[in-house]
Design a protein around this motif. Sequence first.
Motif, PDB file in Angstrom:
ATOM      1  N   LYS A 157       8.705  -6.204  15.553  1.00  0.00           N
ATOM      2  CA  LYS A 157       9.590  -6.828  14.580  1.00  0.00           C
ATOM      3  C   LYS A 157       9.321  -6.167  13.236  1.00  0.00           C
ATOM      4  N   ASP A 158      10.351  -6.071  12.416  1.00  0.00           N
ATOM      5  CA  ASP A 158      10.155  -5.425  11.131  1.00  0.00           C
ATOM      6  C   ASP A 158       9.370  -6.351  10.216  1.00  0.00           C
ATOM      7  N   GLY A 159       8.150  -5.975   9.902  1.00  0.00           N
ATOM      8  CA  GLY A 159       7.283  -6.777   9.065  1.00  0.00           C
ATOM      9  C   GLY A 159       6.071  -5.975   8.638  1.00  0.00           C
ATOM     10  N   MET A 160       5.240  -6.584   7.786  1.00  0.00           N
ATOM     11  CA  MET A 160       4.066  -5.909   7.249  1.00  0.00           C
ATOM     12  C   MET A 160       2.794  -6.624   7.688  1.00  0.00           C
ATOM     13  N   ALA A 161       1.730  -5.849   7.878  1.00  0.00           N
ATOM     14  CA  ALA A 161       0.415  -6.399   8.193  1.00  0.00           C
ATOM     15  C   ALA A 161      -0.641  -5.440   7.649  1.00  0.00           C
ATOM     16  N   LEU A 162      -1.873  -5.914   7.595  1.00  0.00           N
ATOM     17  CA  LEU A 162      -3.006  -5.096   7.152  1.00  0.00           C
ATOM     18  C   LEU A 162      -3.946  -4.889   8.328  1.00  0.00           C
ATOM     19  N   HIS A 163      -4.404  -3.643   8.493  1.00  0.00           N
ATOM     20  CA  HIS A 163      -5.154  -3.259   9.690  1.00  0.00           C
ATOM     21  C   HIS A 163      -6.393  -2.471   9.304  1.00  0.00           C
ATOM     22  N   CYS A 164      -7.524  -2.846   9.877  1.00  0.00           N
ATOM     23  CA  CYS A 164      -8.752  -2.064   9.732  1.00  0.00           C
ATOM     24  C   CYS A 164      -8.844  -1.101  10.906  1.00  0.00           C
ATOM     25  N   GLN A 165      -8.798   0.176  10.604  1.00  0.00           N
ATOM     26  CA  GLN A 165      -8.827   1.185  11.657  1.00  0.00           C
ATOM     27  C   GLN A 165     -10.220   1.358  12.254  1.00  0.00           C
ATOM     28  N   ASP A 166     -11.253   0.887  11.543  1.00  0.00           N
ATOM     29  CA  ASP A 166     -12.626   1.033  12.041  1.00  0.00           C
ATOM     30  C   ASP A 166     -12.972  -0.022  13.085  1.00  0.00           C
ATOM     31  N   CYS A 167     -12.512  -1.258  12.884  1.00  0.00           N
ATOM     32  CA  CYS A 167     -12.901  -2.325  13.819  1.00  0.00           C
ATOM     33  C   CYS A 167     -11.710  -3.085  14.385  1.00  0.00           C
ATOM     34  N   ASP A 168     -10.512  -2.560  14.202  1.00  0.00           N
ATOM     35  CA  ASP A 168      -9.289  -3.136  14.769  1.00  0.00           C
ATOM     36  C   ASP A 168      -9.088  -4.592  14.338  1.00  0.00           C
ATOM     37  N   PHE A 169      -9.369  -4.858  13.076  1.00  0.00           N
ATOM     38  CA  PHE A 169      -9.161  -6.178  12.485  1.00  0.00           C
ATOM     39  C   PHE A 169      -7.771  -6.213  11.867  1.00  0.00           C
ATOM     40  N   TRP A 170      -7.028  -7.313  12.112  1.00  0.00           N
ATOM     41  CA  TRP A 170      -5.658  -7.441  11.618  1.00  0.00           C
ATOM     42  C   TRP A 170      -5.503  -8.733  10.825  1.00  0.00           C
ATOM     43  N   ILE A 171      -4.698  -8.685   9.763  1.00  0.00           N
ATOM     44  CA  ILE A 171      -4.270  -9.902   9.074  1.00  0.00           C
ATOM     45  C   ILE A 171      -2.828  -9.724   8.606  1.00  0.00           C
ATOM     46  N   HIS A 172      -2.125 -10.860   8.469  1.00  0.00           N
ATOM     47  CA  HIS A 172      -0.799 -10.824   7.863  1.00  0.00           C
ATOM     48  C   HIS A 172      -0.885 -10.245   6.449  1.00  0.00           C
ATOM     49  N   PHE A 173       0.199  -9.649   5.993  1.00  0.00           N
ATOM     50  CA  PHE A 173       0.250  -9.150   4.616  1.00  0.00           C
ATOM     51  C   PHE A 173      -0.005 -10.278   3.627  1.00  0.00           C
ATOM     52  N   TYR A 174       0.674 -11.441   3.815  1.00  0.00           N
ATOM     53  CA  TYR A 174       0.512 -12.536   2.872  1.00  0.00           C
ATOM     54  C   TYR A 174      -0.870 -13.182   2.993  1.00  0.00           C
ATOM     55  N   CYS A 175      -1.522 -13.064   4.148  1.00  0.00           N
ATOM     56  CA  CYS A 175      -2.892 -13.558   4.265  1.00  0.00           C
ATOM     57  C   CYS A 175      -3.856 -12.673   3.479  1.00  0.00           C
ATOM     58  N   GLY A 176      -3.567 -11.385   3.423  1.00  0.00           N
ATOM     59  CA  GLY A 176      -4.360 -10.505   2.576  1.00  0.00           C
ATOM     60  C   GLY A 176      -4.256 -10.879   1.112  1.00  0.00           C
ATOM     61  N   TYR A 177      -3.043 -11.239   0.700  1.00  0.00           N
ATOM     62  CA  TYR A 177      -2.838 -11.678  -0.677  1.00  0.00           C
ATOM     63  C   TYR A 177      -3.606 -12.977  -0.940  1.00  0.00           C
ATOM     64  N   ARG A 178      -3.536 -13.928   0.000  1.00  0.00           N
ATOM     65  CA  ARG A 178      -4.229 -15.198  -0.176  1.00  0.00           C
ATOM     66  C   ARG A 178      -5.739 -15.013  -0.212  1.00  0.00           C
ATOM     67  N   SER A 179      -6.236 -14.076   0.581  1.00  0.00           N
ATOM     68  CA  SER A 179      -7.660 -13.801   0.569  1.00  0.00           C
ATOM     69  C   SER A 179      -8.122 -13.311  -0.800  1.00  0.00           C
ATOM     70  N   CYS A 180      -7.252 -12.545  -1.469  1.00  0.00           N
ATOM     71  CA  CYS A 180      -7.603 -11.996  -2.781  1.00  0.00           C
ATOM     72  C   CYS A 180      -7.332 -12.965  -3.922  1.00  0.00           C
ATOM     73  N   HIS A 181      -6.285 -13.783  -3.801  1.00  0.00           N
ATOM     74  CA  HIS A 181      -5.798 -14.564  -4.931  1.00  0.00           C
ATOM     75  C   HIS A 181      -5.827 -16.072  -4.704  1.00  0.00           C
ATOM     76  N   GLY A 182      -6.429 -16.521  -3.633  1.00  0.00           N
ATOM     77  CA  GLY A 182      -6.429 -17.942  -3.349  1.00  0.00           C
ATOM     78  C   GLY A 182      -5.330 -18.301  -2.374  1.00  0.00           C
ATOM     79  N   ASN A 183      -5.325 -19.499  -1.917  1.00  0.00           N
ATOM     80  CA  ASN A 183      -4.411 -19.915  -0.860  1.00  0.00           C
ATOM     81  C   ASN A 183      -3.029 -20.254  -1.416  1.00  0.00           C
TER      82      ASN A 183
END
Length: 354
Positions: free
Chosen positions: A318-344
């Motif tokens: 599906k057309d969407g964005m996510a964040l991926h760690c290529q070293d350990c195959d860790f994934w999070i939603h794009f907006y979850c990455g924002y919440r991790s940095c800026h609060g919930n």
Amino acid sequence: MDCAISRKKDSGAIFHMPIVSSDMFLGSILRTIEVKEGNSTKMLEKYHTDLSLVLMDDSTAQDLVCNACIRPINSPPYYTCGAHSQCNFLLHKFCVDLPLSIQDFLYTSVTKNLISPRLDEFFSLFRCCSCKKYCNGFGYVFGGSDSIFVDDVECSFAPRVIKHDSHKHHPLILTDTSSGIESWKSCCGKSCFYGYCCGLCNFTIHIDCARLPKTVAHKFDKHPLTLTFASSNSTDIDDICEFCEEDIDSKYWFYHCAQCDQSFHVKCIPSQGEFSKIKFGGSVKVPCHEDHPLTLARMMNLGSQRCGYCHEIIKGFKDGMALHCQDCDFWIHFYCGYRSCHGNISPPYKVYTL
């Protein structure tokens, strides 16, 4: 009004569509623009502050994307960052000449100012008022820095008059269609703020649909796919999209391969989808995964993943964005990455600098 841009008085060009190449089309429009002397220097100083951009004439480089218009750089010359090998900041030569302010293409008394993503804010993006697509490139904003009314570069320089193969009889004129037109039966059935209208016929198409290329590529078919216009005699579901396997309504435009008899939704073409104006590949470190940087990935050609932050599914293909760690195959939603940095809290549509 002392504005940084004006159309050349003798241009008067009527652009014929569908286009062949998005970046060539934008370049051809910008070359009809008169830009104030010294504008290029101001652009480079303001939006890449270490003044390390160098002009490149490399014709062998591939998969380059301009940070301003988020369109492929298919041929030199172009600018790249010469100070940091990992920077990946690139600009078309014609995008370096983008004016710092313009008049609105319909409301000429309104001045719009050039904005760019904040260099210190990875999650900078906005939603274009004209085409409704998300963008992390440059744009032109109505009003001050707190305004939500932003057009991306491509929409900001949409031609006033076009001729389109879907309506060969008459020219189409760019119009404010925010009131009076409920649907866009000529192209996709969705609503839009701006569109191209025929003054003689009941025919209107999206500003974004008007720019759809005549042919596109897709990895599911070895041949070029051809833009196919709606059939006035068809009201039924006629085909299945080879990518998403959902029905294609032939009342609306789609792409088709005659050799293989395969069809695709416009939204299922990577270069035309909802997130086609996002430059992917950048990386960021987030508090919920401090060991390695995460890379911005597009889910269109990837399978579903489990988010390591909210533990919900990140939908694949599906057309969407996510964040991926290529070293350990860790994934999070794009907006979850924002919440991790800026609060919930939910990420804003826009975080940019004037």
